[in-house]
Design an enzyme around this catalytic site. Structure first.
Site, PDB file in Angstrom:
ATOM      1  N   ARG A   1       0.859  -1.185   0.000  1.00 33.11           N
ATOM      2  CA  ARG A   1       0.000   0.000   0.000  1.00 33.11           C
ATOM      3  C   ARG A   1       0.900   1.241   0.000  1.00 33.11           C
ATOM      4  O   ARG A   1       1.629   1.489   0.952  1.00 33.11           O
ATOM      5  CB  ARG A   1      -0.909   0.019   1.230  1.00 33.11           C
ATOM      6  CG  ARG A   1      -1.792   1.262   1.269  1.00 33.11           C
ATOM      7  CD  ARG A   1      -2.669   1.333   2.515  1.00 33.11           C
ATOM      8  NE  ARG A   1      -3.384   2.603   2.503  1.00 33.11           N
ATOM      9  CZ  ARG A   1      -3.380   3.497   3.480  1.00 33.11           C
ATOM     10  NH1 ARG A   1      -2.706   3.250   4.604  1.00 33.11           N
ATOM     11  NH2 ARG A   1      -4.043   4.629   3.375  1.00 33.11           N
TER      12      ARG A   1
ATOM     13  N   GLU B   1      -7.358   8.929   6.115  1.00 33.52           N
ATOM     14  CA  GLU B   1      -7.640   9.558   7.408  1.00 33.52           C
ATOM     15  C   GLU B   1      -8.166  10.992   7.290  1.00 33.52           C
ATOM     16  O   GLU B   1      -7.473  11.960   7.635  1.00 33.52           O
ATOM     17  CB  GLU B   1      -6.398   9.525   8.295  1.00 33.52           C
ATOM     18  CG  GLU B   1      -5.999   8.132   8.735  1.00 33.52           C
ATOM     19  CD  GLU B   1      -4.911   8.139   9.807  1.00 33.52           C
ATOM     20  OE1 GLU B   1      -4.565   9.226  10.324  1.00 33.52           O
ATOM     21  OE2 GLU B   1      -4.401   7.055  10.121  1.00 33.52           O
TER      22      GLU B   1
ATOM     23  N   ASN C   1      -7.569   2.286   9.485  1.00 28.22           N
ATOM     24  CA  ASN C   1      -6.314   2.455  10.204  1.00 28.22           C
ATOM     25  C   ASN C   1      -6.589   2.399  11.696  1.00 28.22           C
ATOM     26  O   ASN C   1      -7.498   3.080  12.188  1.00 28.22           O
ATOM     27  CB  ASN C   1      -5.673   3.807   9.871  1.00 28.22           C
ATOM     28  CG  ASN C   1      -5.215   3.910   8.426  1.00 28.22           C
ATOM     29  OD1 ASN C   1      -5.237   2.928   7.687  1.00 28.22           O
ATOM     30  ND2 ASN C   1      -4.802   5.098   8.017  1.00 28.22           N
TER      31      ASN C   1
ATOM     32  N   GLU D   1      -3.588   0.224   8.110  1.00 26.48           N
ATOM     33  CA  GLU D   1      -2.418   0.624   8.890  1.00 26.48           C
ATOM     34  C   GLU D   1      -2.576   0.114  10.314  1.00 26.48           C
ATOM     35  O   GLU D   1      -3.653   0.209  10.908  1.00 26.48           O
ATOM     36  CB  GLU D   1      -2.253   2.153   8.954  1.00 26.48           C
ATOM     37  CG  GLU D   1      -1.869   2.827   7.658  1.00 26.48           C
ATOM     38  CD  GLU D   1      -1.717   4.344   7.819  1.00 26.48           C
ATOM     39  OE1 GLU D   1      -1.428   4.816   8.950  1.00 26.48           O
ATOM     40  OE2 GLU D   1      -1.896   5.058   6.816  1.00 26.48           O
TER      41      GLU D   1
END
Length: 476
Positions: free
Chosen positions: A78, A168, A310, A375
């Site tokens: 990624r 995010e 994440n 993540e």
């Protein structure tokens, strides 16, 4: 947890982002982005006054990066594309062919080594000319992002089958609300962050609908936005703390997810009610939270093929004292719970069970969507014998396995943050998340595998958490 195996088709990967690793900040036609400008004009906002001008030099060393990925045995990588490297002005009228060539070379090198590219379109490095027009507070940026997405689909979509649109959104909003050294460092609390998220959601939806209309039938890829999904736990068993933690989860995490992943669409009702109430108390004629039209609600709702999340930590929440103020005007406070160890990043406490809780919360709230953990990782000070990181990964992966096997959560992939030590935003090079150590004093940016790289490689190969690493924890 050690008796559980990962499903046979479970995918493992590692992640990075363009500004944090590429360097070559002004080479081969790349335009200036907001992080370039911030670190050059305000080095005092960065902990060690450093820049990402060279970083890991991955623009020139991408083949070495792929070699490390091959050594790990990951199924996918990624990485993000620098908008300014493809479109130097941010606009789609001028395409920088050298930038296109760089990402084509990286993608082709990955595929030649049996590694799937998972591409993030935007990971915080907005072209400065678009920031000069208002950045993410300007609703027209949703149109510009759609134009940018078309360029990416046209140039890379024949080989890229996994797309992340925007990484995010709530972290992007920090650059418009809190004085913490996040680009573009515009402090407009109570206003900017709501405008930012609103534009981001529309930008994501426009990119998704574009792909759906023009590319999906032939390219057959899948798209997701990437919310940060940390867990919010009540600090005590009091009714007040439980209410505060519930509100934190709804107002921070569901803020991004509810408009896309819920069956009803739109912002969470609690968020709409709360911001309207606070805005009225403060004398505003309307809510500071923008409203979607019904047409926009329908456009945004359902713009997903999977959910990339994440997750790093759990925040302990208590009812705030009178007069406590947070930029988004929530009436809760984050508490430093001393029972849990803290990483070198002071916001990151090691609370493995919070990972399972948030995965279950997502499953319950949004009808158990297929999840790729995009993540997850721990910061330290760059140790090669990074026992704390191994322990973190083993414990968090153990909670993921419980969520899969015991709770039925639909998780199909996991991504370690990050492949190698890199530029950690306002922390500069003072914090290290990498599986590989990078010597930033060496002009060749020598990479060295840490013990955690060996651990992660065994996890991937064995499809389970290696016993000898788990047993070693008690003696380390």
């Amino acid at each position: 947890m050690s008796e559980y195996n990962f499903p046979p088709d479970f995918l493992f990967g590692a992640a990075s982002s363009a500004y944090q690793i590429e360097g070559a900040w002004d080479e081969d036609g790349k335009g200036e982005n907001i992080w370039d400008k911030l670190v050059h004009q305000h080095p005092e906002l960065i902990k060690d006054k450093s820049t990402g001008d060279i970083a890991c030099n991955s623009y020139h060393l991408y083949k070495e990066d792929v070699r490390m990925l091959k050594e790990l045995g990951v199924h996918f990588y990624r990485f993000s594309i620098s908008w300014s490297r493809i479109l130097p002005s941010g606009h789609a009228n001028i395409v920088n062919q050298a930038g296109v060539d760089y990402y084509n070379n990286l993608i082709n090198e990955l595929i030649a080594n049996d590694i799937q590219p998972v591409v993030t379109m935007f990971h915080w490095d907005l072209p400065q000319p678009l920031q000069d027009l208002g950045g993410w507070t300007n609703p027209l940026l949703a149109n510009y992002f759609e134009d940018y997405a078309r360029i990416l689909f046209l140039n890379f979509g024949d080989r890229v089958k996994w797309w992340n649109t925007i990484n995010e959104p709530t972290s992007i909003a920090l650059g418009y609300s809190l004085p913490i050294g996040y680009a573009p460092n515009l402090i407009t609390p109570g206003h900017g962050e709501y405008l930012v998220i609103h534009t981001v959601l529309l930008a994501h939806a426009r990119a998704y609908r574009l792909y759906e209309r023009e590319f999906k039938a032939t390219q057959k890829g899948k798209l997701s936005i990437v919310p940060v999904c940390n867990w919010h736990e009540p600090n005590t068993d009091s009714k007040e703390d439980k209410e505060a933690s519930h509100k934190a989860q709804e107002l921070i995490v569901a803020w991004v997810m509810h408009p896309i992943y819920s069956s009803t669409g739109d912002y969470p009702p609690l968020l709409k009610e709360w911001v309207a109430k606070k805005s009225k108390e403060e004398g505003y004629p309307r809510s500071r939270l923008p409203s979607f039209t019904q047409e926009e609600i329908e456009m945004v709702k359902g713009t997903w093929d999977f959910l990339a999340v994440n997750h790093y930590t759990t925040f302990f929440v208590s009812k705030s004292e009178p007069g406590f103020s947070l930029s988004m005007d929530h009436d809760f406070n984050f508490v430093a719970n001393e029972k849990y160890a803290v990483a070198s990043s002071m916001w990151l406490r090691i609370v493995p069970w919070g990972f399972r809780k948030v995965l279950n919360w997502i499953s319950k709230e949004y009808n158990n969507p297929p999840i790729m953990v995009a993540e997850n990782g721990l910061s330290d000070h760059g140790e090669l014998n990074d026992v704390t990181r191994i322990n973190y990964y083993s414990d968090y992966l153990g909670e993921l396995l419980k969520a899969v096997h015991d709770d039925g959560c639909n998780i199909f992939g996991y991504t370690a943050w990050t492949l190698m030590d890199n530029y950690e935003w306002s922390s500069g090079y003072t914090e290290s998340f990498g599986l590989y150590h990078v010597d930033f004093n060496n002009p060749d940016r020598k990479r060295t595998p840490k013990d955690s790289a060996k651990f992660y490689s065994e996890v991937i190969k064995m499809k389970r958490i290696p016993h000898h690493f788990l047993q070693s924890k008690s003696s380390l």
